[in-house]
Design an enzyme around this catalytic site. Structure first.
Site, PDB file in Angstrom:
ATOM      1  CG  LEU A   4      17.326  -4.726  40.966  1.00 40.69           C
ATOM      2  CD1 LEU A   4      16.466  -3.741  41.601  1.00 40.69           C
ATOM      3  CD2 LEU A   4      18.384  -5.508  42.033  1.00 40.69           C
ATOM      4  N   GLY A   5      16.139  -7.540  37.463  1.00 38.08           N
ATOM      5  CA  GLY A   5      15.176  -8.141  36.747  1.00 38.08           C
ATOM      6  C   GLY A   5      15.019  -8.044  35.271  1.00 38.08           C
ATOM      7  N   GLY A   7      12.026  -8.259  32.022  1.00 34.11           N
ATOM      8  CA  GLY A   7      10.813  -8.699  31.589  1.00 34.11           C
ATOM      9  C   GLY A   7      10.499  -8.245  30.111  1.00 34.11           C
ATOM     10  CE1 TYR A   9      10.290  -3.734  32.799  1.00 34.51           C
ATOM     11  CE2 TYR A   9       8.667  -5.394  33.112  1.00 34.51           C
ATOM     12  CZ  TYR A   9       9.771  -4.433  33.611  1.00 34.51           C
ATOM     13  OH  TYR A   9      10.104  -4.830  34.744  1.00 34.51           O
ATOM     14  N   GLY A  10      11.270  -4.344  29.243  1.00 34.06           N
ATOM     15  CA  GLY A  10      12.675  -4.047  29.424  1.00 34.06           C
ATOM     16  C   GLY A  10      13.328  -4.489  30.654  1.00 34.06           C
ATOM     17  CB  VAL A  12      13.923  -3.830  37.234  1.00 34.35           C
ATOM     18  CG1 VAL A  12      13.979  -2.875  38.747  1.00 34.35           C
ATOM     19  CG2 VAL A  12      12.320  -3.538  36.800  1.00 34.35           C
ATOM     20  CG  ASP A 118      -0.979  -7.141  35.676  1.00 35.22           C
ATOM     21  OD1 ASP A 118      -1.641  -8.254  35.530  1.00 35.22           O
ATOM     22  OD2 ASP A 118       0.138  -7.036  35.251  1.00 35.22           O
TER      23      ASP A 118
END
Length: 338
Positions: A4-5, A7, A9-10, A12, A118
């Site tokens: 799905l996405g 970033g 960090y890793g 999704v 955030d």
């Protein structure tokens, strides 16, 4: 099922329970970039807050693989709020619905002694195209209120001036007013489809103009960027974006302004729309979603006011709106807590 996405960090991932068929989002965190402590903290905070209707659900599933830490969350079918913003913002009624739900969630987070740190449209997930149902997500930077930090964290455009001005020597005591500032910037972005400034520092022309205006406040003579907002709502922004954090209001301040128009009307010749202005308010249903988490001061607002902007519609149609040119940059520094 699919990605799905992605970033820093890793990733999704979209997943489905083989037994129940329930679809969910798996947030994966690269072990080379995330400590086990950070993973557990985000998972626990997410799970702790997930009972609120405007905070993303977290069903308690967490595990590790060779390369990743993973936990499961509720799936948001439309995506994030950022992807729905057009060059003219989003319809005013949708902005008001978002503001009510975000305010409700921030009050709940504050009551639990936490600060999100955030808040921004990218971290608000959407369940229908008209924003009847949205949820805050991503608690990776969340802090316990009263924690002292000695380096900046978060997204620079939404970062409060006291956080930008913080020094390592003095540090900063984390407080809910940081989330309120980010909330104010978020509302501005939703209303107008642009940022009020790139960073809350004197070197930024947009922010410098805002500071000069607030220090010599004349409602009828705001900087150009604020003339698209109606006169009464400028006063609202003046208190939720108070430069002195000790004078900054709570997020519930917006409840006083639900019956006012938030945008100045823009002529059709400017928007290029003859029959329908894309930033005019859309019609809404008059049913109330759960308001059980509203505090006493919030309930002082009439049910009629709330019901006009909140509905129980949870349709899953995908938005095809044009996003802002780019997403906000994250601060790369890591917090040091004492």
């Amino acid at each position: 099922m699919k990605e799905l996405g992605e970033g820093g960090y890793g990733r999704v991932l979209l997943a489905k329970d083989k037994i129940t068929g329930q679809r969910m989002a798996l947030k994966t965190m690269d072990k080379n970039r995330t400590s086990q402590r950070s993973f557990l903290q985000e998972f626990c905070v997410s799970y702790f807050l997930s009972s609120h209707p405007n905070i993303i659900g977290c069903n308690g599933i967490a595990f590790t693989t060779i390369d990743y830490f993973v936990f499961a969350q509720e799936l948001a079918p439309v995506g994030d709020l950022f992807s729905m913003i057009t060059p003219y913002g989003i319809p005013e009624d949708s902005v008001k619905r978002c503001a009510l739900q975000i305010s409700n969630a921030l009050e709940f987070i504050s009551e639990k002694g936490l600060v999100h740190m955030d808040l921004k449209p990218e971290n608000i997930l959407v369940f229908d195209q008209d924003c009847h149902f949205i949820k805050i997500t991503d608690f990776g930077l969340a802090k316990v209120r009263g924690t002292v930090i000695t380096s900046r964290c978060g997204s620079k455009t939404y970062m409060a001036p006291e956080l930008r001005d913080m020094t390592i020597t003095d540090g900063l005591v984390v407080d809910g007013s940081l989330d309120v500032w980010a909330f104010g910037v978020t509302i501005y972005c939703l209303l107008l489809g642009e940022y009020p400034w790139q960073v809350a520092m004197p070197e930024d022309e947009g922010y410098r103009g805002f500071v000069d205006w607030q220090n010599n406040f004349h409602m009828d003579n705001p900087p150009e960027a604020w003339r698209k907002i109606s006169t009464g709502i400028r006063r609202m922004f003046g208190v939720i974006l108070a430069i002195d954090f000790s004078k900054r209001s709570k997020s519930t301040e917006i409840l006083k302004y639900m019956n006012e128009s938030w945008k100045e009307e823009i002529p059709d010749a400017i928007t290029g729309q003859e029959d329908e202005d894309p930033i005019k308010s859309s019609s809404v249903q008059s049913e109330v979603t759960s308001i059980s988490h509203l505090n006493t001061s919030q309930r002082s607002v009439t049910n009629k006011s709330l019901s006009y902007f909140l509905t129980t519609d949870t349709s899953v149609s995908q938005s095809e709106m044009t996003p802002l040119p780019q997403k906000d940059d994250m601060e790369e520094s890591t917090d040091h807590i004492r």
